[in-house]
Design a protein around this motif. Structure first.
Motif, PDB file in Angstrom:
ATOM      1  N   GLN A 173       0.843  -1.180   0.000  1.00 19.84           N
ATOM      2  CA  GLN A 173       0.000   0.000   0.000  1.00 19.84           C
ATOM      3  C   GLN A 173       0.886   1.240   0.000  1.00 19.84           C
ATOM      4  OE1 GLN A 173      -2.558   0.651   3.403  1.00 19.84           O
ATOM      5  NE2 GLN A 173      -3.736   2.201   2.339  1.00 19.84           N
ATOM      6  N   ALA A 174       0.590   2.186  -0.902  1.00 16.56           N
ATOM      7  CA  ALA A 174       1.322   3.441  -0.942  1.00 16.56           C
ATOM      8  C   ALA A 174       0.923   4.287   0.256  1.00 16.56           C
ATOM      9  CB  ALA A 174       1.004   4.187  -2.237  1.00 16.56           C
ATOM     10  N   ARG A 175       1.932   4.830   0.938  1.00 14.56           N
ATOM     11  CA  ARG A 175       1.727   5.710   2.094  1.00 14.56           C
ATOM     12  C   ARG A 175       2.720   6.852   1.975  1.00 14.56           C
ATOM     13  NH1 ARG A 175      -1.675   4.112   5.942  1.00 14.56           N
ATOM     14  NH2 ARG A 175      -2.233   1.929   6.097  1.00 14.56           N
ATOM     15  N   ASP A 176       2.247   7.995   1.450  1.00 16.44           N
ATOM     16  CA  ASP A 176       3.117   9.142   1.189  1.00 16.44           C
ATOM     17  C   ASP A 176       4.296   8.696   0.316  1.00 16.44           C
ATOM     18  OD1 ASP A 176       1.523  11.018   2.553  1.00 16.44           O
ATOM     19  OD2 ASP A 176       2.396  10.399   4.466  1.00 16.44           O
ATOM     20  N   HIS A 177       5.521   8.846   0.799  1.00 15.20           N
ATOM     21  CA  HIS A 177       6.705   8.470   0.027  1.00 15.20           C
ATOM     22  C   HIS A 177       7.156   7.047   0.332  1.00 15.20           C
ATOM     23  CE1 HIS A 177       7.136  12.516  -1.468  1.00 15.20           C
ATOM     24  NE2 HIS A 177       7.036  12.972  -0.233  1.00 15.20           N
ATOM     25  N   TYR A 178       6.350   6.325   1.058  1.00 12.03           N
ATOM     26  CA  TYR A 178       6.683   4.967   1.487  1.00 12.03           C
ATOM     27  C   TYR A 178       5.724   3.950   0.888  1.00 12.03           C
ATOM     28  CZ  TYR A 178       9.696   7.006   5.055  1.00 12.03           C
ATOM     29  OH  TYR A 178      10.687   7.697   5.694  1.00 12.03           O
ATOM     30  N   VAL A 179       6.143   2.698   0.938  1.00 16.35           N
ATOM     31  CA  VAL A 179       5.284   1.562   0.617  1.00 16.35           C
ATOM     32  C   VAL A 179       5.198   0.723   1.883  1.00 16.35           C
ATOM     33  CG1 VAL A 179       5.114  -0.580  -0.702  1.00 16.35           C
ATOM     34  CG2 VAL A 179       5.852   1.518  -1.838  1.00 16.35           C
ATOM     35  N   GLU A 180       3.973   0.455   2.310  1.00 20.37           N
ATOM     36  CA  GLU A 180       3.784  -0.449   3.448  1.00 20.37           C
ATOM     37  C   GLU A 180       3.619  -1.851   2.886  1.00 20.37           C
ATOM     38  OE1 GLU A 180       1.395  -0.204   7.463  1.00 20.37           O
ATOM     39  OE2 GLU A 180       0.051  -0.687   5.794  1.00 20.37           O
ATOM     40  N   ALA A 181       4.586  -2.707   3.189  1.00 17.73           N
ATOM     41  CA  ALA A 181       4.554  -4.097   2.743  1.00 17.73           C
ATOM     42  C   ALA A 181       3.966  -4.937   3.866  1.00 17.73           C
ATOM     43  CB  ALA A 181       5.962  -4.570   2.413  1.00 17.73           C
ATOM     44  N   THR A 182       2.891  -5.654   3.562  1.00 18.94           N
ATOM     45  CA  THR A 182       2.275  -6.553   4.532  1.00 18.94           C
ATOM     46  C   THR A 182       2.595  -7.975   4.104  1.00 18.94           C
ATOM     47  OG1 THR A 182       0.488  -4.999   4.973  1.00 18.94           O
ATOM     48  CG2 THR A 182       0.107  -7.288   5.593  1.00 18.94           C
ATOM     49  N   THR A 183       3.145  -8.740   5.042  1.00 10.11           N
ATOM     50  CA  THR A 183       3.432 -10.149   4.798  1.00 10.11           C
ATOM     51  C   THR A 183       2.592 -10.976   5.761  1.00 10.11           C
ATOM     52  OG1 THR A 183       5.214 -10.355   6.415  1.00 10.11           O
ATOM     53  CG2 THR A 183       5.840  -9.551   4.214  1.00 10.11           C
ATOM     54  N   ALA A 184       2.697 -12.271   5.645  1.00  7.51           N
ATOM     55  CA  ALA A 184       1.981 -13.156   6.561  1.00  7.51           C
ATOM     56  C   ALA A 184       2.488 -12.997   7.994  1.00  7.51           C
ATOM     57  CB  ALA A 184       2.119 -14.604   6.102  1.00  7.51           C
TER      58      ALA A 184
END
Length: 123
Positions: A34-45
């Motif tokens: 998910q894009a969050r400002d200048h970051y990407v939030e990576a969700t894993t298991a």
């Protein structure tokens, strides 16, 4: 996509440059980005991690030679095919339900491709 869960192939951390950016504690069984400002939030298991990069660049790394099968479903979301369970509609809006229970919005422009991918995965 009901029934038994599909077997998930978990990539080796060194196989894709994207995973080298993640904390080892979250692992490599990628569920969504998910894009969050200048970051990407990576969700894993195993958890979540923030990575300083654009969503488009993350998707490009995941789509390269060492591909992690997935699809962009919204301008700010990408989901791994292995974790996409079903499509749900509420008040005219579409959501893709992931294996961890997260409901991700699906933009109209991506809806046909998402439906096709879910149908192909179902059989």
């Amino acid at each position: 996509l009901s029934g038994e869960p599909a077997a998930r192939s978990v990539p080796d951390e060194t196989a894709n440059p994207f995973f080298q950016r993640l904390s080892p504690s979250v692992g490599t069984d990628l569920v969504s980005l998910q894009a969050r400002d200048h970051y990407v939030e990576a969700t894993t298991a195993n958890g979540r991690d923030l990575v300083l990069m654009r969503l488009g660049d993350a998707i490009e790394q995941l789509s390269g030679e060492r591909e992690v099968p997935g699809m962009r479903v919204h301008r700010s979301w990408w989901v791994a095919n292995a974790h996409a369970e079903r499509l749900r509609r509420t008040n005219g809006r579409a959501f893709i339900v992931l294996s961890n229970g997260t409901e991700v919005p699906v933009s109209r422009g991506y809806l046909a491709a998402v439906r096709k991918q879910l149908e192909e995965a179902a059989g």
